[in-house]
Scaffold this motif. Structure first.
Motif, PDB file in Angstrom:
ATOM      1  N   UNK A  75       0.837  -1.200   0.000  1.00  0.00           N
ATOM      2  CA  UNK A  75       0.000   0.000   0.000  1.00  0.00           C
ATOM      3  C   UNK A  75       0.873   1.251   0.000  1.00  0.00           C
ATOM      4  N   UNK A  76       1.860   1.271   0.876  1.00  0.00           N
ATOM      5  CA  UNK A  76       2.710   2.455   1.017  1.00  0.00           C
ATOM      6  C   UNK A  76       3.630   2.640  -0.186  1.00  0.00           C
ATOM      7  N   UNK A  77       4.113   1.526  -0.736  1.00  0.00           N
ATOM      8  CA  UNK A  77       5.093   1.591  -1.827  1.00  0.00           C
ATOM      9  C   UNK A  77       4.474   1.425  -3.214  1.00  0.00           C
ATOM     10  N   UNK A  78       3.184   1.653  -3.342  1.00  0.00           N
ATOM     11  CA  UNK A  78       2.525   1.479  -4.642  1.00  0.00           C
ATOM     12  C   UNK A  78       3.157   2.375  -5.708  1.00  0.00           C
ATOM     13  N   UNK A  79       3.587   3.579  -5.311  1.00  0.00           N
ATOM     14  CA  UNK A  79       4.203   4.486  -6.281  1.00  0.00           C
ATOM     15  C   UNK A  79       5.547   3.951  -6.755  1.00  0.00           C
ATOM     16  N   UNK A  80       6.314   3.355  -5.842  1.00  0.00           N
ATOM     17  CA  UNK A  80       7.593   2.765  -6.212  1.00  0.00           C
ATOM     18  C   UNK A  80       7.391   1.543  -7.096  1.00  0.00           C
ATOM     19  N   UNK A  81       6.459   0.687  -6.695  1.00  0.00           N
ATOM     20  CA  UNK A  81       6.212  -0.545  -7.442  1.00  0.00           C
ATOM     21  C   UNK A  81       5.797  -0.271  -8.880  1.00  0.00           C
ATOM     22  N   UNK A  82       5.129   0.846  -9.097  1.00  0.00           N
ATOM     23  CA  UNK A  82       4.617   1.146 -10.437  1.00  0.00           C
ATOM     24  C   UNK A  82       5.715   1.500 -11.433  1.00  0.00           C
ATOM     25  N   UNK A  83       6.900   1.894 -10.952  1.00  0.00           N
ATOM     26  CA  UNK A  83       7.979   2.274 -11.868  1.00  0.00           C
ATOM     27  C   UNK A  83       9.114   1.247 -11.906  1.00  0.00           C
ATOM     28  N   UNK A  88       6.138  -4.475 -11.095  1.00  0.00           N
ATOM     29  CA  UNK A  88       5.075  -3.824 -11.874  1.00  0.00           C
ATOM     30  C   UNK A  88       3.802  -4.660 -12.001  1.00  0.00           C
ATOM     31  N   UNK A  89       3.864  -5.926 -11.617  1.00  0.00           N
ATOM     32  CA  UNK A  89       2.681  -6.783 -11.727  1.00  0.00           C
ATOM     33  C   UNK A  89       1.980  -6.998 -10.391  1.00  0.00           C
ATOM     34  N   UNK A  90       2.382  -6.257  -9.378  1.00  0.00           N
ATOM     35  CA  UNK A  90       1.715  -6.386  -8.094  1.00  0.00           C
ATOM     36  C   UNK A  90       0.280  -5.870  -8.183  1.00  0.00           C
ATOM     37  N   UNK A  91      -0.629  -6.419  -7.387  1.00  0.00           N
ATOM     38  CA  UNK A  91      -2.066  -6.156  -7.567  1.00  0.00           C
ATOM     39  C   UNK A  91      -2.482  -4.693  -7.468  1.00  0.00           C
ATOM     40  N   UNK A  92      -1.832  -3.900  -6.627  1.00  0.00           N
ATOM     41  CA  UNK A  92      -2.213  -2.491  -6.529  1.00  0.00           C
ATOM     42  C   UNK A  92      -1.767  -1.711  -7.758  1.00  0.00           C
ATOM     43  N   UNK A  93      -0.657  -2.103  -8.325  1.00  0.00           N
ATOM     44  CA  UNK A  93      -0.167  -1.436  -9.531  1.00  0.00           C
ATOM     45  C   UNK A  93      -1.106  -1.708 -10.699  1.00  0.00           C
ATOM     46  N   UNK A 201      19.537  -2.864 -10.159  1.00  0.00           N
ATOM     47  CA  UNK A 201      20.019  -1.543  -9.781  1.00  0.00           C
ATOM     48  C   UNK A 201      19.250  -0.427 -10.485  1.00  0.00           C
ATOM     49  N   UNK A 202      19.017  -0.575 -11.786  1.00  0.00           N
ATOM     50  CA  UNK A 202      18.323   0.468 -12.540  1.00  0.00           C
ATOM     51  C   UNK A 202      16.887   0.638 -12.051  1.00  0.00           C
ATOM     52  N   UNK A 203      16.263  -0.467 -11.658  1.00  0.00           N
ATOM     53  CA  UNK A 203      14.916  -0.397 -11.112  1.00  0.00           C
ATOM     54  C   UNK A 203      14.877   0.486  -9.865  1.00  0.00           C
ATOM     55  N   UNK A 204      15.786   0.208  -8.941  1.00  0.00           N
ATOM     56  CA  UNK A 204      15.810   0.976  -7.689  1.00  0.00           C
ATOM     57  C   UNK A 204      16.190   2.434  -7.940  1.00  0.00           C
ATOM     58  N   UNK A 205      17.102   2.653  -8.883  1.00  0.00           N
ATOM     59  CA  UNK A 205      17.503   4.019  -9.202  1.00  0.00           C
ATOM     60  C   UNK A 205      16.344   4.794  -9.796  1.00  0.00           C
ATOM     61  N   UNK A 206      15.586   4.150 -10.683  1.00  0.00           N
ATOM     62  CA  UNK A 206      14.428   4.795 -11.296  1.00  0.00           C
ATOM     63  C   UNK A 206      13.363   5.137 -10.256  1.00  0.00           C
ATOM     64  N   UNK A 207      13.243   4.287  -9.236  1.00  0.00           N
ATOM     65  CA  UNK A 207      12.238   4.505  -8.197  1.00  0.00           C
ATOM     66  C   UNK A 207      12.715   5.450  -7.103  1.00  0.00           C
ATOM     67  N   UNK A 208      13.986   5.834  -7.155  1.00  0.00           N
ATOM     68  CA  UNK A 208      14.516   6.746  -6.149  1.00  0.00           C
ATOM     69  C   UNK A 208      14.784   6.090  -4.804  1.00  0.00           C
ATOM     70  N   UNK A 209      15.022   4.787  -4.806  1.00  0.00           N
ATOM     71  CA  UNK A 209      15.316   4.063  -3.569  1.00  0.00           C
ATOM     72  C   UNK A 209      16.836   3.921  -3.456  1.00  0.00           C
TER      73      UNK A 209
END
Length: 310
Positions: A75-83, A88-93, A201-209
């Motif tokens: 729920x909290x990380x839905x914005x991160x999961x979406x990028x 990207x296939x998690x149910x909230x996304x 790594x690129x995934x986390x960088x894109x998400x700002x983590x």
């Protein structure tokens, strides 16, 4: 003569699809790993096989607690999961579940875990379960994850709690072997997670983590993996006084196997080769399973090397 098009109602999802979405929300693979560590902790605490009813209730309550924490994380990380491609296939996304429904589901699981553990085991185990949920959500997900490269080091403590919950469910107290098991998982978590983060790594960088592979050179990351791996293996040997040659053998062989993998990764990085960090990631899962399964077998049929110390 004009006609008005009739809006097409969105296709409703089947019950099976809905259930699958909620199951995905609790991250079953993560829960599976937690259960692998809980049962050996209970067997070691009992020095044998506890009541199967107690084991079942502890696993059910622990699964609810882990599922609650994971669902709240989604729920909290839905914005991160979406990028991130990996998530990207998690149910909230994919809008399979609304955030409100997911939140209610997560909180309900957390409350249910407390009730189940309190009524079937003891209050201490139930309190530990709730504390784990709160730490994972409030400390790791909401504070550490997006702010520091140390996120997984301290946030990973939540993943160590199942051994403490399992031990306290059997004994109603906490003794030093539970803390040693906690430490094994604590030192295991960074190499396990950083290997995954090196791959994505690129995934986390894109998400700002700011995972360590995002903010540090690969050589620094692999060096930290080697350091934590050595500490993990040496720490695991602290359980030998409470175990027998079965655990000692698996801890030494499994630890050596993992250290070889960690050093190979580091050497490859230093030589500028194209490394495959997922090999170490999968190896870390195998290592943890081997050590804790060995501990479980040892607890049932082995004899303490130095006598039962607690």
């Amino acid at each position: 003569m004009s006609t008005v098009a009739t809006p097409v109602a969105p296709r409703s999802r089947s019950l099976r699809q809905v259930l699958r979405a909620y199951l995905s929300l609790i991250k079953p693979r993560v829960v599976e790993q937690l259960l692998i560590t809980t049962i050996p902790a209970m067997l070691l605490a009992q020095r044998g096989v506890p009541s199967l009813w107690l084991v079942l209730c502890t696993l059910v309550g622990g699964t609810m607690a882990a599922g609650s924490a994971n669902a709240l994380n989604c729920v909290i990380d839905a914005d991160i999961d979406s990028v991130m491609k990996r998530t990207s296939k998690r149910p909230l996304v994919r809008d399979q579940i609304s955030r409100t429904h997911a939140l209610v589901f997560a909180v309900s699981l957390g409350v249910a875990s407390f009730v189940v553990l309190w009524t079937t085991t003891n209050l201490l185990a139930a309190v530990f379960a709730v504390a784990t949920i709160l730490f994972y959500v409030l400390v790791y997900t909401m504070v550490l994850k997006r702010r520091t490269a140390q996120n997984i080091i301290w946030g990973g403590a939540a993943g160590c709690m199942p051994v403490v919950i399992g031990w306290s469910a059997v004994t109603g107290t906490i003794h030093w072997p539970a803390l040693v098991m906690f430490g094994v998982i604590f030192f295991w978590t960074p190499p396990h997670t950083w290997a995954l983060a090196m791959k994505y790594r690129e995934d986390y960088e894109r998400a700002g983590v700011p995972m360590l592979p995002v903010v540090a050179e690969a050589s620094h990351v692999s060096r930290q993996i080697v350091i934590f791996s050595w500490v993990m293996v040496l720490w695991s040997l602290l359980l030998v006084p409470a175990a027998s040659w079965i655990y000692l053998l698996l801890a030494v062989l499994g630890g050596g196997w993992f250290l070889v993998g960690a050093h190979r990764l580091h050497s490859g990085v230093l030589r500028g080769e194209e490394v495959r960090p997922m090999r170490l990631f999968h190896l870390s899962n195998s290592y943890l399973m081997a050590v804790f399964v060995g501990l479980a077998v040892d607890s049932v049929i082995g004899w303490p090397v130095f006598g039962w110390p607690f």
